[in-house]
Motif scaffolding. Structure first.
Motif, PDB file in Angstrom:
ATOM      1  N   LYS A 123       0.934  -1.155   0.080  1.00 46.12           N
ATOM      2  CA  LYS A 123       0.041  -0.187   0.048  1.00 46.12           C
ATOM      3  C   LYS A 123       0.776   1.382  -0.027  1.00 46.12           C
ATOM      4  O   LYS A 123       0.367   2.338  -0.080  1.00 46.12           O
ATOM      5  CB  LYS A 123      -0.998   0.198   1.169  1.00 46.12           C
ATOM      6  N   ASN A 124       2.277   1.050   0.228  1.00 48.03           N
ATOM      7  CA  ASN A 124       3.064   2.182   0.198  1.00 48.03           C
ATOM      8  C   ASN A 124       4.501   1.742  -0.215  1.00 48.03           C
ATOM      9  O   ASN A 124       4.661   0.700  -0.487  1.00 48.03           O
ATOM     10  CB  ASN A 124       3.157   3.054   1.475  1.00 48.03           C
ATOM     11  N   LEU A 125       5.233   2.830  -0.655  1.00 49.47           N
ATOM     12  CA  LEU A 125       6.477   2.259  -1.355  1.00 49.47           C
ATOM     13  C   LEU A 125       7.514   1.389  -0.311  1.00 49.47           C
ATOM     14  O   LEU A 125       8.371   0.642  -0.862  1.00 49.47           O
ATOM     15  CB  LEU A 125       7.419   3.669  -1.620  1.00 49.47           C
ATOM     16  N   ALA A 126       7.261   1.619   0.866  1.00 46.62           N
ATOM     17  CA  ALA A 126       8.114   0.972   1.895  1.00 46.62           C
ATOM     18  C   ALA A 126       7.866  -0.563   1.960  1.00 46.62           C
ATOM     19  O   ALA A 126       8.725  -1.409   1.865  1.00 46.62           O
ATOM     20  CB  ALA A 126       7.943   1.380   3.296  1.00 46.62           C
ATOM     21  N   GLU A 127       6.446  -0.908   1.942  1.00 43.80           N
ATOM     22  CA  GLU A 127       6.060  -2.412   1.879  1.00 43.80           C
ATOM     23  C   GLU A 127       6.389  -2.925   0.388  1.00 43.80           C
ATOM     24  O   GLU A 127       6.780  -3.835   0.470  1.00 43.80           O
ATOM     25  CB  GLU A 127       4.591  -2.449   2.033  1.00 43.80           C
ATOM     26  N   TYR A 128       6.301  -1.869  -0.703  1.00 44.32           N
ATOM     27  CA  TYR A 128       6.775  -2.388  -1.875  1.00 44.32           C
ATOM     28  C   TYR A 128       8.231  -2.804  -1.965  1.00 44.32           C
ATOM     29  O   TYR A 128       8.636  -3.895  -2.475  1.00 44.32           O
ATOM     30  CB  TYR A 128       6.376  -1.095  -3.046  1.00 44.32           C
ATOM     31  N   ARG A 129       9.014  -1.973  -1.351  1.00 42.10           N
ATOM     32  CA  ARG A 129      10.518  -2.177  -1.314  1.00 42.10           C
ATOM     33  C   ARG A 129      10.692  -3.432  -0.578  1.00 42.10           C
ATOM     34  O   ARG A 129      11.791  -4.052  -0.912  1.00 42.10           O
ATOM     35  CB  ARG A 129      11.233  -0.877  -0.869  1.00 42.10           C
ATOM     36  N   ASP A 130      10.113  -3.771   0.499  1.00 41.03           N
ATOM     37  CA  ASP A 130      10.306  -4.905   1.242  1.00 41.03           C
ATOM     38  C   ASP A 130      10.250  -6.163   0.388  1.00 41.03           C
ATOM     39  O   ASP A 130      11.073  -7.198   0.156  1.00 41.03           O
ATOM     40  CB  ASP A 130       9.424  -5.018   2.507  1.00 41.03           C
ATOM     41  N   GLY A 131       9.107  -6.092  -0.400  1.00 43.49           N
ATOM     42  CA  GLY A 131       8.804  -7.115  -1.267  1.00 43.49           C
ATOM     43  C   GLY A 131       9.778  -7.427  -2.593  1.00 43.49           C
ATOM     44  O   GLY A 131      10.191  -8.492  -2.664  1.00 43.49           O
ATOM     45  N   ALA A 132      10.059  -6.119  -3.142  1.00 49.83           N
ATOM     46  CA  ALA A 132      10.984  -6.269  -4.007  1.00 49.83           C
ATOM     47  C   ALA A 132      12.500  -6.818  -3.621  1.00 49.83           C
ATOM     48  O   ALA A 132      13.025  -7.395  -4.329  1.00 49.83           O
ATOM     49  CB  ALA A 132      11.315  -4.912  -4.902  1.00 49.83           C
ATOM     50  N   ASN A 133      12.943  -6.229  -2.510  1.00 46.16           N
ATOM     51  CA  ASN A 133      14.167  -6.724  -1.922  1.00 46.16           C
ATOM     52  C   ASN A 133      14.322  -8.094  -1.617  1.00 46.16           C
ATOM     53  O   ASN A 133      15.455  -8.659  -1.859  1.00 46.16           O
ATOM     54  CB  ASN A 133      14.426  -5.948  -0.664  1.00 46.16           C
ATOM     55  N   ALA A 134      12.959  -8.568  -1.160  1.00 41.82           N
ATOM     56  CA  ALA A 134      13.138 -10.100  -0.862  1.00 41.82           C
ATOM     57  C   ALA A 134      13.248 -10.860  -2.028  1.00 41.82           C
ATOM     58  O   ALA A 134      13.884 -11.606  -2.147  1.00 41.82           O
ATOM     59  CB  ALA A 134      11.618 -10.343  -0.253  1.00 41.82           C
ATOM     60  N   LEU A 135      12.847 -10.298  -3.081  1.00 41.69           N
ATOM     61  CA  LEU A 135      12.728 -11.086  -4.519  1.00 41.69           C
ATOM     62  C   LEU A 135      14.264 -10.998  -5.051  1.00 41.69           C
ATOM     63  O   LEU A 135      15.174 -11.919  -5.242  1.00 41.69           O
ATOM     64  CB  LEU A 135      11.985 -10.492  -5.551  1.00 41.69           C
ATOM     65  N   PHE A 136      14.863  -9.672  -4.879  1.00 42.51           N
ATOM     66  CA  PHE A 136      16.406  -9.509  -5.304  1.00 42.51           C
ATOM     67  C   PHE A 136      17.088 -10.362  -4.488  1.00 42.51           C
ATOM     68  O   PHE A 136      18.233 -10.975  -5.100  1.00 42.51           O
ATOM     69  CB  PHE A 136      16.722  -7.966  -5.202  1.00 42.51           C
ATOM     70  N   ARG A 137      17.096 -10.458  -3.044  1.00 42.44           N
ATOM     71  CA  ARG A 137      17.997 -11.051  -2.042  1.00 42.44           C
ATOM     72  C   ARG A 137      17.993 -12.496  -2.411  1.00 42.44           C
ATOM     73  O   ARG A 137      18.616 -13.520  -2.208  1.00 42.44           O
ATOM     74  CB  ARG A 137      17.757 -10.425  -0.809  1.00 42.44           C
ATOM     75  N   ASP A 138      16.702 -13.084  -2.104  1.00 44.20           N
ATOM     76  CA  ASP A 138      16.463 -14.347  -1.727  1.00 44.20           C
ATOM     77  C   ASP A 138      16.105 -15.275  -2.834  1.00 44.20           C
ATOM     78  O   ASP A 138      15.942 -16.625  -2.853  1.00 44.20           O
ATOM     79  CB  ASP A 138      15.225 -14.738  -0.783  1.00 44.20           C
ATOM     80  N   HIS A 139      16.014 -14.736  -4.117  1.00 46.60           N
ATOM     81  CA  HIS A 139      15.462 -15.636  -5.342  1.00 46.60           C
ATOM     82  C   HIS A 139      16.447 -15.579  -6.568  1.00 46.60           C
ATOM     83  O   HIS A 139      16.518 -14.685  -7.078  1.00 46.60           O
ATOM     84  CB  HIS A 139      13.914 -15.175  -5.753  1.00 46.60           C
ATOM     85  N   PRO A 140      16.811 -16.810  -6.951  1.00 49.96           N
ATOM     86  CA  PRO A 140      17.656 -16.886  -7.948  1.00 49.96           C
ATOM     87  C   PRO A 140      17.313 -16.166  -9.256  1.00 49.96           C
ATOM     88  O   PRO A 140      16.156 -16.294  -9.646  1.00 49.96           O
ATOM     89  CB  PRO A 140      17.987 -18.340  -8.340  1.00 49.96           C
TER      90      PRO A 140
END
Ligand SMILES: Cc1cc2nc3c(=O)[nH]c(=O)nc-3n(C[C@H](O)[C@H](O)[C@H](O)COP(=O)(O)O)c2cc1C
Length: 324
Positions: A295-312
């Protein structure tokens, strides 16, 4: 010598000026970027978001071809004059949009159901246009049998380039492309042709060039949004890296933040892009859900960072339309 070229297709809501500029800066080498359509009227030939998208100061260094969605010569010509005054030298006519509201007005792919009216429209605009005109078209509305007559109409005019998406209006963007209809154009049309449709990998582009050696120009949409480095790979360059992708992503977020007001419209833009980007990562579902629900950019970044960090990162996996 053959001049093989790849251009970015217009994707309404996706490839606006911010996206085009960031893409051009990070992945140079494409021939042109076709802007998403603007639907002009005589009183409002180019206004609002359409004008913003095409202002020269927003498109510096980006080779852009503006696109119009029209079935009235007066409206088309009024907009073409504004575009000429802005410094453009080519305009593209949209005869492909399959959306119900557009087709109901006899525009986009809907205009293809009236070859005589289309002929009269082209006669008028080619007599009076201040710009070169290219056309992006489907091959008919409901039946491939419509295509030869449409090609005969196009063949009467000095169209700079005929970009063919070989699907019918009723296909929308689904199902296999109708290659034999494109082959028919190669065999029967003397206008310069550009092929568009399902070019999702360098191999698919090479295959098209192999099948139709006289067609130098290809246009890709969804495949280029999915893999912004598709053009580079086609020229023998390196596949997209995670670092590059992340920098591209981060710059898009930042530039959208600067031109849009508040988080919501920025989130809207980014969420739409993830429709194309998700398969770049292995098993993206969980963080993707966080991205979609943000619902906001902070929540968005959490999701995007998890993808960048944890998913090949798997740029070679390629993109295929869901269910298609
Ligand atoms: C979301 C979306 C928006 C589109 N907007 C436009 C548009 O504004 N003008 C246009 O000519 N085509 C538009 N198209 C069609 C694309 O330009 C292209 O012809 C189509 O996606 C097939 O090419 P591709 O398989 O390389 O994606 C759009 C397609 C999609 C999926």
């Amino acid at each position: 010598m053959s001049q093989r070229r790849l251009s970015f297709a217009p994707l309404e809501g996706v490839t606006g000026w911010v996206f085009r500029r960031v893409h051009r800066a990070r992945f140079p080498g494409l021939d042109r970027y076709y802007a998403p359509f603007f639907a002009p009227t005589v009183d409002s030939p180019l206004t609002g978001r359409g004008l913003t998208d095409l202002l020269p100061e927003h498109n510096q260094g980006v080779p852009v071809v503006p696109q119009l969605l029209a079935n009235r010569a007066e409206a088309f010509l009024a907009a073409a004059q504004v575009l000429a005054d802005l410094g453009y030298e080519e305009v593209n006519l949209n005869l492909g949009c399959p959306s119900g509201t557009v087709v109901a007005k006899g525009k986009g792919a809907g205009f293809l159901s009236q070859p005589q009216a289309l002929d009269a429209f082209l006669d008028e605009v080619f007599r009076r246009t201040p710009l070169a005109i290219s056309i992006k078209t489907r091959i008919g509305v409901t039946d491939e049998g419509e295509w030869p007559a449409l090609l005969a109409v196009f063949g009467r005019y000095p169209i700079r380039e005929l970009i063919v998406h070989p699907r019918l209006r009723r296909d929308f963007y689904r199902g296999p492309v109708r290659r034999q209809a494109f082959q028919y154009a190669v065999d029967h049309c003397s206008l310069p042709l550009c092929y568009n449709g399902d070019l999702f990998s360098p191999a698919a582009c090479q295959e098209a060039w192999g099948a139709w050696p006289s067609v130098e120009h290809l246009m890709a949409g969804r495949g280029l949004v999915h893999d912004p480095a598709l053009g580079r790979r086609l020229q023998g360059g390196q596949p997209l890296t995670l670092e590059e992708f992340r920098a591209f992503h981060d710059q898009l977020v930042e530039e959208y933040r600067q031109v849009l007001s508040g988080d919501r419209p920025v989130l809207g833009k980014m969420k739409e892009l993830w429709f194309y980007w998700a398969p770049l990562f292995a098993a993206p579902e969980k963080p993707l859900k966080r991205i979609r629900k943000a619902k906001n950019l902070a929540e968005y970044r959490d999701g995007a960072n998890a993808l960048f960090r944890d998913h090949p990162f798997q740029p070679e996996a390629g993109w295929h339309p869901p269910g298609g």
